[in-house]
Design an enzyme around this catalytic site. Structure first.
Site, PDB file in Angstrom:
ATOM      1  N   ASN A  24       5.108   1.742 -15.440  1.00  0.00           N
ATOM      2  CA  ASN A  24       6.313   1.436 -16.201  1.00  0.00           C
ATOM      3  C   ASN A  24       5.998   0.227 -17.080  1.00  0.00           C
ATOM      4  OD1 ASN A  24       8.782   0.509 -17.168  1.00  0.00           O
ATOM      5  ND2 ASN A  24       9.888   0.859 -15.258  1.00  0.00           N
ATOM      6  N   LEU A  80      16.706  -5.563  -8.138  1.00  0.00           N
ATOM      7  CA  LEU A  80      17.232  -4.217  -8.394  1.00  0.00           C
ATOM      8  C   LEU A  80      18.117  -3.788  -7.240  1.00  0.00           C
ATOM      9  CD1 LEU A  80      14.340  -2.016  -9.836  1.00  0.00           C
ATOM     10  CD2 LEU A  80      16.210  -3.111 -11.044  1.00  0.00           C
ATOM     11  N   GLU A 106       0.831  -1.208   0.000  1.00  0.00           N
ATOM     12  CA  GLU A 106       0.000   0.000   0.000  1.00  0.00           C
ATOM     13  C   GLU A 106       0.863   1.255   0.000  1.00  0.00           C
ATOM     14  OE1 GLU A 106      -2.442  -0.670   3.403  1.00  0.00           O
ATOM     15  OE2 GLU A 106      -4.038  -1.668   2.259  1.00  0.00           O
ATOM     16  N   HIS A 142      12.413   7.845 -20.245  1.00  0.00           N
ATOM     17  CA  HIS A 142      11.695   6.656 -19.781  1.00  0.00           C
ATOM     18  C   HIS A 142      11.503   6.747 -18.269  1.00  0.00           C
ATOM     19  CE1 HIS A 142      10.554   2.525 -19.000  1.00  0.00           C
ATOM     20  NE2 HIS A 142      11.501   2.482 -18.084  1.00  0.00           N
ATOM     21  N   PHE A 183       4.720  -1.826 -12.450  1.00  0.00           N
ATOM     22  CA  PHE A 183       4.747  -2.240 -13.859  1.00  0.00           C
ATOM     23  C   PHE A 183       3.354  -2.513 -14.429  1.00  0.00           C
ATOM     24  CE2 PHE A 183       9.133  -2.888 -12.717  1.00  0.00           C
ATOM     25  CZ  PHE A 183       9.816  -2.548 -13.862  1.00  0.00           C
ATOM     26  N   GLY A 184       3.242  -2.292 -15.730  1.00  0.00           N
ATOM     27  CA  GLY A 184       2.001  -2.549 -16.446  1.00  0.00           C
ATOM     28  C   GLY A 184       2.279  -3.213 -17.781  1.00  0.00           C
ATOM     29  N   GLY A 229      11.371   5.081 -15.384  1.00  0.00           N
ATOM     30  CA  GLY A 229      11.585   3.821 -14.678  1.00  0.00           C
ATOM     31  C   GLY A 229      10.941   3.816 -13.303  1.00  0.00           C
ATOM     32  N   CYS A 237      13.997  -2.092 -19.992  1.00  0.00           N
ATOM     33  CA  CYS A 237      13.399  -0.761 -20.131  1.00  0.00           C
ATOM     34  C   CYS A 237      14.024   0.108 -21.215  1.00  0.00           C
ATOM     35  CB  CYS A 237      13.462  -0.033 -18.791  1.00  0.00           C
ATOM     36  SG  CYS A 237      12.382  -0.754 -17.530  1.00  0.00           S
ATOM     37  N   CYS A 264       2.527   1.614  -3.451  1.00  0.00           N
ATOM     38  CA  CYS A 264       1.578   2.073  -4.475  1.00  0.00           C
ATOM     39  C   CYS A 264       1.397   3.582  -4.437  1.00  0.00           C
ATOM     40  CB  CYS A 264       0.225   1.376  -4.291  1.00  0.00           C
ATOM     41  SG  CYS A 264       0.204  -0.328  -4.891  1.00  0.00           S
ATOM     42  N   LYS A 265       1.499   4.165  -3.261  1.00  0.00           N
ATOM     43  CA  LYS A 265       1.368   5.624  -3.145  1.00  0.00           C
ATOM     44  C   LYS A 265       2.623   6.343  -3.635  1.00  0.00           C
ATOM     45  CE  LYS A 265      -1.874   5.373   0.733  1.00  0.00           C
ATOM     46  NZ  LYS A 265      -2.086   5.636   2.201  1.00  0.00           N
TER      47      LYS A 265
END
Length: 466
Positions: A419, A348, A138, A386, A296-297, A388, A245, A141-142
Site C-alpha cells: 500500500n 485504524l 510474521e 485502491h 506500506f511501501g 488499502g 490513501c 506479513c503473510k
C-alpha cells in the site's frame, strides 16, 4: 474543424484553407471519415463527403480516385460502435470536452524489500528482541499478501540518524529533511517517465497537481517539482497535502476539473509518498505500527490529464467521465493520524472494513447512474480499486458479488508494491490499461475507487478508450 465545415450545405463554395500541413490535414480527414462511417444515421450526406474528397484531392495534388485509395489504405476499419476492428487501432473515440488520461509514469526508491526478509531486517534495525511481537509481525506479513516493496529507509540513513530507531526521541526535523528530498526526487523521476510516454514537450504542461502525505515545508513540493522538471514559471500549481490513501483519486478529480474548464490545458498530476515519517521501533502500546510495517511501501506516480487529445500525437486510454467524493458522518476517528515530535502516529479502527462495506454499494450505484442508465451489473465493469489491504478488497468483492478476476489488478499492485498510499491507484490503473489492451471484448466502463480518513470515499466513473 473540418467537421464544422461539413455541416454547411454550401461547403463546396467555402474559401476554407487549412492552416496545418497537408499531412495533418489528411489525418483530420481520416478522423472525420471514421466518424462518418461509424455513424450511418447522422444527417451528413454522401454527397457532402464526395464534395470534400474532390476539394481535398485537388488541394494535395492527387486525383480523387487516388485520394480515395490512399484513405482506404490508411483509414482503420470501423464497426458500428466507433471502435476499430484493427488490432493496431482498436480504440474508442474520446468524448469531446471530457478529460482523458494521456500517460502514466511511476518511480521508486532504490531499496527493494522482499516481504520474506522484512521481519528480520526490521527487528535488527530497531534493536528489538521481543519475540512475541516478532511472531505477530510474521503472521501479519503473510496475511497482507504483499511480496515486495520499496523503501527510502536504508542502512545509510540509520547510520547517519540512529535516533530514528530509538523510542521516545524527538526526530521530526530529521525525518522531514529526509522525506522532503526523497518525495521530490521520486516525483521528478515519475514525472519524467510520464512526460516521455506522453511525447510532447515539457513546456506544454499548463498545470501541476501535487499530492503527498509525506512532507511539510514552505514552499511546497509543487514548486520544487516544477523547478526540477523545467516547467514554465507561469505553470498553475495546486498542492494537496495529507489526504492519505484517497489522495490519488482526489488528484484525478481536481485534474479533471482543470482540464475540462481550461481548453487546451495539460495537467501533470504527481503523487509521492514515503513511510519515513512513521518508522519507529515496535511497541505494544502501538499495535498498528506492526500493520504499517507489514503493509506500506514508498514510491511515486504521475499522470498527464487533458481533454480533446490531439490525434496522432497523444494516446488517451481512459476517459474520466464523472467524479464523486463523499464522507461518512461520525467516522472521523476511524482513521486517525497525528503528527508529533517523534513522527506521525496512525490508528485504524477495527470497524473500518465494515464501514466501507456498509456504504460501498450505494456509492458505486451513484457513479454508475452517470453512465447513461445502462450500467446495472457490477460485473459488467472493470475495477481499479485502491488496495488499502486484503480485507477491504475481500469485503468489496463479497458485497458486490464480483467475479474473482475483477480485482486482479488491485491485488497485483498490492502484491508488487504494498500500500503506497495515494500512489497505489495509479499502479492499479497501469495494470488495468495493459489488461484492457490485451483483452478481447474488454469492458467499456469501469470505476476507480479509494478510501481514506474521514471516512472519505473518492470515486470516478471511467471509460476505456482501448
Amino acid at each position: 474543424m473540418i467537421l464544422d465545415l461539413l455541416i454547411s450545405s454550401h461547403f463546396q463554395h467555402t474559401n476554407y484553407e487549412p492552416k496545418q500541413s497537408k499531412k495533418y490535414f489528411l489525418c483530420d480527414f481520416i478522423t472525420f471519415s471514421c466518424c462518418f462511417t461509424s455513424s450511418p444515421n447522422q444527417t451528413f450526406s454522401k454527397n457532402c463527403l464526395n464534395h470534400f474528397i474532390i476539394y481535398t484531392s485537388n488541394l494535395i495534388n492527387l486525383s480523387p480516385s487516388n485520394f480515395q485509395l490512399l484513405v482506404k489504405v490508411t483509414m482503420p476499419k470501423i464497426n458500428g460502435n466507433g471502435v476499430s476492428n484493427s488490432s493496431s487501432a482498436n480504440r474508442r473515440l474520446p468524448t469531446p470536452g471530457k478529460a482523458t488520461v494521456l500517460a502514466i509514469g511511476k518511480a521508486f526508491p532504490s531499496q527493494l524489500v522482499p516481504q520474506d526478509c522484512l521481519v528480520e531486517g526490521y527487528f535488527r534495525d530497531t534493536n528489538c528482541v521481543d519475540f512475541a511481537m516478532k511472531e505477530k509481525l510474521e503472521r501479519l506479513c503473510k496475511t497482507t499478501t504483499v511480496k515486495t516493496r520499496y523503501t527510502v529507509m536504508s542502512k545509510e540513513i540509520l547510520d547517519k540518524y540512529p535516533e530514528l530507531a530509538t523510542e521516545g526521541t524527538a526526530t521530526i526535523s530529521q525525518r522531514l529533511s529526509i522525506a522532503n528530498q526523497a518525495v521530490t526526487e521520486m516525483a521528478k523521476e515519475a514525472g519524467l517517465a510520464c512526460i516521455k510516454q506522453w511525447g510532447r514537450p515539457v513546456e506544454d504542461i499548463t498545470h501541476i497537481v501535487y499530492v503527498s502525505s509525506s512532507e511539510i515545508r514552505l514552499p511546497g513540493g509543487d514548486l520544487y517539482l516544477a523547478s526540477e522538471l523545467g516547467l514554465r514559471n507561469d505553470v498553475n500549481r495546486v498542492m494537496l497535502y495529507f489526504l492519505g490513501c484517497y489522495g490519488g483519486v482526489t488528484g484525478l478529480r481536481i485534474a479533471k476539473d482543470i482540464a475540462e474548464n481550461n481548453p487546451g490545458s495539460r495537467v501533470l498530476l504527481t503523487t509521492s509518498e514515503t513511510t519515513i515519517l512513521g518508522f519507529r521501533p515496535p511497541n505494544k502500546s502501538r499495535p498498528y505500527d506492526l500493520v504499517g510495517a507489514a503493509l506500506f511501501g514508498d514510491g511515486a506516480a504521475a499522470a498527464i490529464i487533458g481533454a480533446d487529445p490531439i490525434s496522432n500525437v497523444e494516446s488517451p486510454f481512459l476517459e474520466l467521465s464523472y467524479a464523486v467524493q463523499q464522507f461518512l458522518p461520525g467516522t472521523h476517528n476511524v482513521i486517525d493520524g497525528r503528527l508529533t515530535e517523534e513522527g506521525i502516529n496512525f490508528k485504524l479502527g477495527r470497524d473500518l472494513p465494515q464501514k466501507i462495506d456498509d456504504n460501498i454499494e450505494g456509492f458505486c450505484k451513484k457513479l454508475m447512474e452517470k453512465g447513461g442508465g445502462g450500467l446495472e451489473d457490477f460485473n459488467e465493469l472493470f475495477w481499479a480499486v485502491h488496495p488499502g489491504g486484503p480485507a477491504i478488497l475481500n469485503r468489496l468483492e463479497t458485497t458486490l458479488k464480483l467475479r474473482g478476476e475483477k480485482l486482479d489488478c488491485s491485488r497485483r499492485a498490492l502484491m508488487d508494491f504494498g500500500n503506497v498510499s495515494s500512489n497505489t491507484i495509479f499502479y492499479v490503473m497501469e495494470y488495468m490499461r495493459d489488461e484492457l489492451m490485451n483483452k478481447e471484448n474488454a469492458e467499456e466502463w469501469g470505476l476507480a475507487l479509494a478510501f481514506g480518513p474521514g471516512i472519505t470515499f473518492e470515486g470516478i466513473l471511467l471509460r476505456s478508450l482501448n
